[in-house]
Design an enzyme around this catalytic site. Structure first.
Site: not given
Length: 181
Positions: A132, A62, A72, A169-170
């Site tokens: 994160y 992502h 991040k 989605k992935d």
């Protein structure tokens, strides 16, 4: 605390100084002034996220585009994951290359993933809690991704194909070649 720059400029492995005794352990998971001193980067984190996952869950790859790009600082609270950072900066000498690192509750390492990178992780332990910090707020319209098994990137996720658990989605993310950065 130590900050070790990876082969991908601006991407750092952060190793905290851990104080242990018979009672357990203590460490600073983040100190802004030390982070800036060690990396030369001034980062202002504005959002913290946490996920829990079972073995085989693969989240990613992502990223956020444009003004909504995010740096991040990632770490594992429980369990073990393989963490991946992919350089998506078109003007970078390492564009299209990735860095991988085992993050675990035992090693307490963190990975700083700069803006302009894709990020993903695969859970290698029975379960994992992943945390994160982000330096920019999430923006749905700016999200992008690359399919985990992209042939150009050729990432070894340390999982057998039948172990990989993806979100719908992935599973539909484009290849590196077709992704929009």
């Amino acid at each position: 605390m130590k900050a070790i720059e990876t082969a991908l400029k601006g991407c750092f492995v952060i190793e905290p100084t851990v104080f242990e005794d018979a009672r357990g352990y203590f460490f600073e998971s983040f100190n802004q002034s030390k982070f800036q001193e060690l990396t030369g980067l001034a980062v202002n984190f504005v959002q913290d996220n946490q996920s829990g996952s079972q073995k085989g869950v693969l989240r990613g790859i992502h990223y956020q585009r444009g003004e909504h790009a995010q740096a991040k600082l990632v770490r594992v609270l429980k369990g073990t994951v393989l963490d991946i950072a992919v350089d998506l900066r078109k003007d970078s000498a390492t564009f299209g290359q990735y860095f991988s690192l085992i993050l675990s509750e035992e090693n307490k390492k963190q990975l700083f993933v700069p803006r302009g990178f894709g990020h993903g992780f695969a859970v290698l332990s029975d379960t994992a809690e992943f945390s994160y910090k982000c330096d920019n707020l999430y923006n749905k319209a700016s999200e992008g991704g690359i399919i985990y098994n992209d042939p150009t990137l050729d990432i070894d996720w340390m999982l057998a194909k039948d172990e990989v658990l993806l979100s719908e989605k992935d599973a539909e993310l484009p290849t590196f070649e077709n992704a929009k950065f």
